[in-house]
Design a protein around this motif. Sequence first.
Motif, PDB file in Angstrom:
ATOM      1  N   ALA A   4       0.843  -1.194   0.000  1.00 37.10           N
ATOM      2  CA  ALA A   4       0.000   0.000   0.000  1.00 37.10           C
ATOM      3  C   ALA A   4       0.880   1.245   0.000  1.00 37.10           C
ATOM      4  CB  ALA A   4      -0.914  -0.003   1.222  1.00 37.10           C
ATOM      5  N   VAL A   5       0.444   2.216  -0.743  1.00 37.90           N
ATOM      6  CA  VAL A   5       1.115   3.508  -0.768  1.00 37.90           C
ATOM      7  C   VAL A   5       0.086   4.529  -0.330  1.00 37.90           C
ATOM      8  CG1 VAL A   5       2.307   5.206  -2.191  1.00 37.90           C
ATOM      9  CG2 VAL A   5       2.605   2.779  -2.659  1.00 37.90           C
ATOM     10  N   ASP A   6       0.373   5.251   0.705  1.00 40.48           N
ATOM     11  CA  ASP A   6      -0.561   6.195   1.291  1.00 40.48           C
ATOM     12  C   ASP A   6      -0.691   7.458   0.428  1.00 40.48           C
ATOM     13  OD1 ASP A   6      -0.693   8.711   3.441  1.00 40.48           O
ATOM     14  OD2 ASP A   6      -2.055   7.049   3.885  1.00 40.48           O
ATOM     15  N   THR A   7      -1.929   7.866   0.178  1.00 39.80           N
ATOM     16  CA  THR A   7      -2.202   9.050  -0.647  1.00 39.80           C
ATOM     17  C   THR A   7      -1.509  10.295  -0.095  1.00 39.80           C
ATOM     18  OG1 THR A   7      -4.347   8.150  -1.273  1.00 39.80           O
ATOM     19  CG2 THR A   7      -4.034  10.506  -1.607  1.00 39.80           C
ATOM     20  N   GLU A   8      -1.613  10.484   1.201  1.00 37.36           N
ATOM     21  CA  GLU A   8      -1.015  11.670   1.820  1.00 37.36           C
ATOM     22  C   GLU A   8       0.506  11.694   1.635  1.00 37.36           C
ATOM     23  OE1 GLU A   8      -2.783  14.208   3.099  1.00 37.36           O
ATOM     24  OE2 GLU A   8      -4.583  13.104   2.523  1.00 37.36           O
ATOM     25  N   GLN A   9       1.134  10.525   1.727  1.00 30.92           N
ATOM     26  CA  GLN A   9       2.585  10.458   1.556  1.00 30.92           C
ATOM     27  C   GLN A   9       2.984  10.773   0.114  1.00 30.92           C
ATOM     28  OE1 GLN A   9       3.095   6.454   3.123  1.00 30.92           O
ATOM     29  NE2 GLN A   9       4.400   7.308   4.741  1.00 30.92           N
ATOM     30  N   VAL A  10       2.238  10.230  -0.843  1.00 30.59           N
ATOM     31  CA  VAL A  10       2.556  10.500  -2.248  1.00 30.59           C
ATOM     32  C   VAL A  10       2.335  11.974  -2.562  1.00 30.59           C
ATOM     33  CG1 VAL A  10       2.005   9.949  -4.648  1.00 30.59           C
ATOM     34  CG2 VAL A  10       2.074   8.127  -2.943  1.00 30.59           C
ATOM     35  N   TYR A  11       1.254  12.542  -2.043  1.00 29.16           N
ATOM     36  CA  TYR A  11       1.018  13.979  -2.237  1.00 29.16           C
ATOM     37  C   TYR A  11       2.158  14.791  -1.622  1.00 29.16           C
ATOM     38  CZ  TYR A  11      -0.838  18.656  -1.852  1.00 29.16           C
ATOM     39  OH  TYR A  11      -0.985  20.016  -1.926  1.00 29.16           O
ATOM     40  N   ALA A  12       2.585  14.412  -0.411  1.00 32.99           N
ATOM     41  CA  ALA A  12       3.678  15.128   0.244  1.00 32.99           C
ATOM     42  C   ALA A  12       4.954  15.047  -0.581  1.00 32.99           C
ATOM     43  CB  ALA A  12       3.906  14.576   1.655  1.00 32.99           C
ATOM     44  N   VAL A  13       5.220  13.876  -1.161  1.00 33.56           N
ATOM     45  CA  VAL A  13       6.389  13.710  -2.034  1.00 33.56           C
ATOM     46  C   VAL A  13       6.289  14.666  -3.223  1.00 33.56           C
ATOM     47  CG1 VAL A  13       7.395  12.143  -3.757  1.00 33.56           C
ATOM     48  CG2 VAL A  13       7.038  11.361  -1.415  1.00 33.56           C
ATOM     49  N   ALA A  14       5.167  14.629  -3.924  1.00 31.24           N
ATOM     50  CA  ALA A  14       5.006  15.483  -5.105  1.00 31.24           C
ATOM     51  C   ALA A  14       5.115  16.960  -4.736  1.00 31.24           C
ATOM     52  CB  ALA A  14       3.663  15.194  -5.785  1.00 31.24           C
ATOM     53  N   ALA A  15       4.469  17.358  -3.649  1.00 31.87           N
ATOM     54  CA  ALA A  15       4.512  18.769  -3.223  1.00 31.87           C
ATOM     55  C   ALA A  15       5.934  19.195  -2.879  1.00 31.87           C
ATOM     56  CB  ALA A  15       3.572  18.982  -2.043  1.00 31.87           C
ATOM     57  N   ALA A  16       6.673  18.316  -2.198  1.00 30.38           N
ATOM     58  CA  ALA A  16       8.047  18.652  -1.835  1.00 30.38           C
ATOM     59  C   ALA A  16       8.946  18.750  -3.066  1.00 30.38           C
ATOM     60  CB  ALA A  16       8.597  17.600  -0.856  1.00 30.38           C
ATOM     61  N   VAL A  17       8.762  17.840  -4.017  1.00 33.05           N
ATOM     62  CA  VAL A  17       9.556  17.872  -5.248  1.00 33.05           C
ATOM     63  C   VAL A  17       9.283  19.167  -6.016  1.00 33.05           C
ATOM     64  CG1 VAL A  17       9.861  16.796  -7.521  1.00 33.05           C
ATOM     65  CG2 VAL A  17       9.837  15.387  -5.449  1.00 33.05           C
ATOM     66  N   PHE A  18       8.029  19.514  -6.169  1.00 30.68           N
ATOM     67  CA  PHE A  18       7.692  20.735  -6.910  1.00 30.68           C
ATOM     68  C   PHE A  18       8.198  21.973  -6.186  1.00 30.68           C
ATOM     69  CE2 PHE A  18       5.505  18.022  -9.634  1.00 30.68           C
ATOM     70  CZ  PHE A  18       4.997  18.721 -10.715  1.00 30.68           C
ATOM     71  N   ALA A  19       8.089  21.998  -4.854  1.00 23.23           N
ATOM     72  CA  ALA A  19       8.577  23.151  -4.098  1.00 23.23           C
ATOM     73  C   ALA A  19      10.088  23.287  -4.229  1.00 23.23           C
ATOM     74  CB  ALA A  19       8.175  23.036  -2.628  1.00 23.23           C
ATOM     75  N   ALA A  20      10.803  22.184  -4.122  1.00 21.78           N
ATOM     76  CA  ALA A  20      12.265  22.232  -4.152  1.00 21.78           C
ATOM     77  C   ALA A  20      12.827  22.441  -5.548  1.00 21.78           C
ATOM     78  CB  ALA A  20      12.837  20.938  -3.554  1.00 21.78           C
ATOM     79  N   MET A  21      12.283  21.729  -6.533  1.00 21.70           N
ATOM     80  CA  MET A  21      12.877  21.740  -7.871  1.00 21.70           C
ATOM     81  C   MET A  21      12.327  22.818  -8.793  1.00 21.70           C
ATOM     82  SD  MET A  21      13.079  17.702  -8.907  1.00 21.70           S
ATOM     83  CE  MET A  21      13.726  18.074 -10.542  1.00 21.70           C
ATOM     84  N   ILE A  22      11.057  23.124  -8.646  1.00 23.95           N
ATOM     85  CA  ILE A  22      10.396  23.928  -9.662  1.00 23.95           C
ATOM     86  C   ILE A  22      10.019  25.316  -9.177  1.00 23.95           C
ATOM     87  CG2 ILE A  22       8.372  24.033 -11.192  1.00 23.95           C
ATOM     88  CD1 ILE A  22       8.496  20.878 -11.037  1.00 23.95           C
ATOM     89  N   ASP A  23       9.323  25.370  -8.046  1.00 24.13           N
ATOM     90  CA  ASP A  23       8.729  26.633  -7.621  1.00 24.13           C
ATOM     91  C   ASP A  23       9.551  27.412  -6.613  1.00 24.13           C
ATOM     92  OD1 ASP A  23       6.372  26.384  -9.216  1.00 24.13           O
ATOM     93  OD2 ASP A  23       5.654  24.875  -7.810  1.00 24.13           O
ATOM     94  N   GLY A  24      10.417  26.732  -5.860  1.00 25.54           N
ATOM     95  CA  GLY A  24      11.166  27.430  -4.826  1.00 25.54           C
ATOM     96  C   GLY A  24      10.291  27.847  -3.665  1.00 25.54           C
ATOM     97  N   ASP A  25       9.044  27.400  -3.651  1.00 30.28           N
ATOM     98  CA  ASP A  25       8.102  27.778  -2.610  1.00 30.28           C
ATOM     99  C   ASP A  25       7.052  26.681  -2.497  1.00 30.28           C
ATOM    100  OD1 ASP A  25       6.899  29.250  -0.643  1.00 30.28           O
ATOM    101  OD2 ASP A  25       6.084  30.776  -1.965  1.00 30.28           O
ATOM    102  N   GLU A  26       6.526  26.491  -1.318  1.00 22.80           N
ATOM    103  CA  GLU A  26       5.488  25.482  -1.113  1.00 22.80           C
ATOM    104  C   GLU A  26       4.113  26.047  -1.461  1.00 22.80           C
ATOM    105  OE1 GLU A  26       5.769  23.970   2.848  1.00 22.80           O
ATOM    106  OE2 GLU A  26       7.838  23.326   2.567  1.00 22.80           O
ATOM    107  N   GLY A  27       3.189  25.144  -1.730  1.00 20.25           N
ATOM    108  CA  GLY A  27       1.803  25.542  -1.906  1.00 20.25           C
ATOM    109  C   GLY A  27       1.350  25.788  -3.324  1.00 20.25           C
TER     110      GLY A  27
END
Length: 150
Positions: A4-27
């Motif tokens: 099982a892969v938890d939805t919240e964990q996968v969302y957190a992964v995607a959000a962190a990747v986008f914040a760090a690599m792409i946007d430089g900001d969360e949200g």
Amino acid sequence: MSTAVDTEQVYAVAAAVFAAMIDGDEGLLTPWYGDLPLVEEPLSAWVDLHGELPGRAALVCEAATAHDLTRALLMMEADEEVDDQDLVDAFGEIANVVGGNVKSLLPVQDTLGLPEVAHGHPPAAEGHVAQELRLSWRGQLIVVTIWLVG
């Protein structure tokens, strides 16, 4: 063994990747609310998970969104033209980092394949869809799908 892969964990992964690599900001990557638009020109990027718990992590979006992601990742101007090599490298790298982080959520740490990018939807993966997240990045749809075997 649970795969099982938890939805919240996968969302957190995607959000962190986008914040760090792409946007430089969360949200700036949020859940998609409402009806899904038809993806007229899909572009896909995926990486395969190899080993005891094989699977695939894939991102699908409009080609125009992938171009915008490439511009953001490579810090290009909003109107700058994206060539095919930059598109494949950048969009593939996003899938690679998301996939690598998803791999870390699994109970067994195995290897990750090389990222692949193609027009259309990714080829069918073995196994079952463990998670499908419909996300909004700057108002544009991105679907993250995790397949697992087992």
